[in-house]
Design an enzyme around this catalytic site. Structure first.
Site, mmCIF file in Angstrom:
data_model
loop_
_atom_site.group_PDB
_atom_site.id
_atom_site.type_symbol
_atom_site.label_atom_id
_atom_site.label_comp_id
_atom_site.label_asym_id
_atom_site.label_seq_id
_atom_site.Cartn_x
_atom_site.Cartn_y
_atom_site.Cartn_z
ATOM 1 C CB CYS A 281 25.971 34.890 30.327
ATOM 2 S SG CYS A 281 26.339 33.827 31.724
ATOM 3 C CG HIS B 280 26.074 38.981 31.604
ATOM 4 N ND1 HIS B 280 24.964 38.339 32.115
ATOM 5 C CD2 HIS B 280 27.138 38.219 31.945
ATOM 6 C CE1 HIS B 280 25.346 37.243 32.742
ATOM 7 N NE2 HIS B 280 26.666 37.146 32.657
ATOM 8 C CG ASN C 274 26.034 35.370 35.892
ATOM 9 O OD1 ASN C 274 25.078 35.356 35.127
ATOM 10 N ND2 ASN C 274 27.273 35.139 35.498
HETATM 11 N N1 COA Z 1 34.833 33.545 49.559
HETATM 12 C C1 COA Z 1 36.049 33.805 50.062
HETATM 13 N N2 COA Z 1 37.175 33.655 49.352
HETATM 14 C C2 COA Z 1 37.044 33.232 48.074
HETATM 15 C C3 COA Z 1 35.807 32.930 47.502
HETATM 16 C C4 COA Z 1 34.679 33.116 48.303
HETATM 17 N N3 COA Z 1 33.439 32.859 47.825
HETATM 18 N N4 COA Z 1 35.999 32.554 46.238
HETATM 19 C C5 COA Z 1 37.311 32.589 46.017
HETATM 20 N N5 COA Z 1 37.975 32.987 47.140
HETATM 21 C C6 COA Z 1 39.389 33.151 47.337
HETATM 22 C C7 COA Z 1 40.212 32.366 46.371
HETATM 23 O O1 COA Z 1 40.357 31.034 46.821
HETATM 24 C C8 COA Z 1 41.503 33.129 46.367
HETATM 25 O O2 COA Z 1 42.262 32.699 47.464
HETATM 26 P P1 COA Z 1 43.827 32.401 47.337
HETATM 27 O O3 COA Z 1 44.431 33.688 46.868
HETATM 28 O O4 COA Z 1 44.204 32.005 48.729
HETATM 29 O O5 COA Z 1 43.922 31.299 46.337
HETATM 30 C C9 COA Z 1 41.089 34.554 46.637
HETATM 31 O O6 COA Z 1 39.740 34.505 47.102
HETATM 32 C C10 COA Z 1 41.170 35.498 45.482
HETATM 33 O O7 COA Z 1 40.731 34.859 44.320
HETATM 34 P P2 COA Z 1 40.789 35.607 42.937
HETATM 35 O O8 COA Z 1 40.492 34.622 41.872
HETATM 36 O O9 COA Z 1 42.018 36.424 42.812
HETATM 37 O O10 COA Z 1 39.578 36.636 43.098
HETATM 38 P P3 COA Z 1 39.056 37.630 42.040
HETATM 39 O O11 COA Z 1 39.221 39.006 42.525
HETATM 40 O O12 COA Z 1 39.558 37.316 40.659
HETATM 41 O O13 COA Z 1 37.489 37.316 42.040
HETATM 42 C C11 COA Z 1 35.827 36.134 40.827
HETATM 43 C C12 COA Z 1 37.044 36.023 41.707
HETATM 44 C C13 COA Z 1 35.373 34.741 40.449
HETATM 45 C C14 COA Z 1 34.738 36.839 41.622
HETATM 46 C C15 COA Z 1 36.162 36.970 39.565
HETATM 47 O O14 COA Z 1 37.322 36.461 38.967
HETATM 48 C C16 COA Z 1 35.064 36.961 38.564
HETATM 49 O O15 COA Z 1 33.975 37.452 38.800
HETATM 50 N N6 COA Z 1 35.348 36.448 37.359
HETATM 51 C C17 COA Z 1 34.337 36.359 36.330
HETATM 52 C C18 COA Z 1 33.496 35.161 36.569
HETATM 53 C C19 COA Z 1 32.169 35.274 35.904
HETATM 54 O O16 COA Z 1 31.503 36.268 36.053
HETATM 55 N N7 COA Z 1 31.798 34.253 35.164
HETATM 56 C C20 COA Z 1 30.583 34.254 34.456
HETATM 57 C C21 COA Z 1 30.778 35.073 33.231
HETATM 58 S S1 COA Z 1 29.348 35.074 32.282
#
Ligand code: COA
Length: 332
Positions: free
Chosen positions: A116, A256, A286
């Site tokens: 990215c 980004h 993204n």
């Molecule tokens: N729909 C519904 N629930 C979802 C889901 C979806 N698409 N994806 C994950 N969940 C659930 C998980 O299973 C988790 O459930 P659990 O608590 O029962 O295990 C719950 O939602 C919360 O997950 P969590 O990881 O705490 O959510 P979060 O607030 O951290 O958000 C991301 C998750 C991935 C959106 C966030 O961590 C993120 O954006 N991280 C950066 C990733 C990224 O941008 N990568 C590229 C970088 S260049």
């Protein structure tokens, strides 16, 4: 003494695939909801490439648009960089296919892999080539078809990504336009926080690995989130400091576009109001390397940046990689 050289951004362009996929459509296929995706990421929809839209096709479309805006023909370009982590083929470089498609001459063409952060890496490298005198007109395209590596059954990742391409033309300039200060960095110890393991020389594709769905991207979302905020803030602060300006002088920050919560956290830490931070991930998701130039193009189209304005670009991605650049928009 020869006058200093700069690398002005004299053209820009973008391209996205035809097919639009909304959150509602994903919610019909997997256990998720529009409300969850919007509230946790800010994404409402994304574009997904079809079989006739490999990375090179999107890249060439964005490159063509950038050249048109610059008023230059393909023969003027002496160097082509395609920043991508989703090439058409393992080799040769996707840049060679794009060179052919655009009808360019026989200048240099190579790919740059920084996930990215690909566009800010490419801008840093491209600016150096122009400023050193190795290139006079350089086309930098950042393009990814990241959805090719998405497991559409994995709700943790499939809701986050989309496909696209963005491009800029860099041209040698005596006046101080283009990237005035930039930095790029990486932390290889974080290599497996986000990766695609299978299909390279480390783990060649086997039917067993395919049946385990190991050809798709995996990531530690929470860890990436933390590193992204820190990486973009530190890199942005360094770029602004090295440009010899203050954040007050920055007209617009173009970060980004991974997650609006990451962007808000960066803005808060840098003490910037969100009105001065560009966000378009609601419509594209993204798009990996394409994300910063897609946002830059839209900000320019919307008249949010004018020639002479200072724009701060900052990105973060797999690798882990990061980079930032303070750009004076426009040209003489
Ligand atoms: N729909 C519904 N629930 C979802 C889901 C979806 N698409 N994806 C994950 N969940 C659930 C998980 O299973 C988790 O459930 P659990 O608590 O029962 O295990 C719950 O939602 C919360 O997950 P969590 O990881 O705490 O959510 P979060 O607030 O951290 O958000 C991301 C998750 C991935 C959106 C966030 O961590 C993120 O954006 N991280 C950066 C990733 C990224 O941008 N990568 C590229 C970088 S260049």
């Amino acid at each position: 003494m020869s006058s200093p050289r700069y690398a002005a951004l004299v053209g820009w362009g973008m391209a996205v695939p035809q097919r639009l996929v909304t959150n509602e459509e994903l919610a019909q296929r997997i256990d998720t909801s529009d409300a969850w995706i919007r509230s946790r990421t800010g994404i409402a929809q994304r574009y997904v490439a079809g079989p006739d839209e490999p990375t090179s096709v999107l890249a060439a479309a964005a490159g063509r648009a950038a050249l048109t805006r610059a008023g230059l023909g393909p023969e003027a370009v002496d160097t082509l960089i395609v920043a991508t982590c989703t090439p058409d083929r393992p080799f040769p470089a996707t840049a060679c296919a794009v060179q052919r498609m655009l009808g360019m001459g026989r200048g240099a063409a190579f790919d740059l892999v920084a996930a990215c952060s690909g566009f800010v890496y490419g801008l840093s490298v491209g600016t150096s080539l122009v400023r050193s005198g190795m290139s006079r007109v350089l086309l930098l395209i950042a393009a990814d078809v990241f959805t090719h590596f998405i497991d559409w059954e994995d709700r943790n990742t499939c809701v986050l990504f989309g496909d696209g391409a963005g491009a800029v033309v860099l041209q040698v300039s005596a006046a101080p336009f283009g990237s005035l200060a930039s930095n790029i960095g990486a932390w290889g110890a974080g290599e497996t926080l986000m990766a695609v393991d299978v299909g390279g020389t480390l783990l060649p594709t086997t039917s067993e690995l395919l049946s385990e769905r190991r050809q798709y991207v995996y990531m530690n979302g929470r860890e990436i989130f933390r590193h992204a905020v820190r990486g973009m803030c530190e890199s942005a602060e360094q770029a602004v400091r090295e440009a010899g300006v203050s954040f007050d002088a920055i007209r617009l920050v173009v970060p980004h576009q991974a997650n609006v919560r990451i962007i808000e956290a960066v803005a808060k830490r840098l003490g910037l109001p969100m009105e001065r931070v560009f966000v378009n991930l609601d419509r594209y998701g993204n798009t990996s390397a394409a994300s910063v130039p897609l946002a830059l193009c839209e900000a320019a189209e919307q008249g949010l940046i004018a020639p002479g304005d200072l724009v701060l670009l900052t990105a973060f991605g797999g690798g882990l990689t990061w980079g930032s650049s303070v750009v004076r928009w426009g040209c003489e």
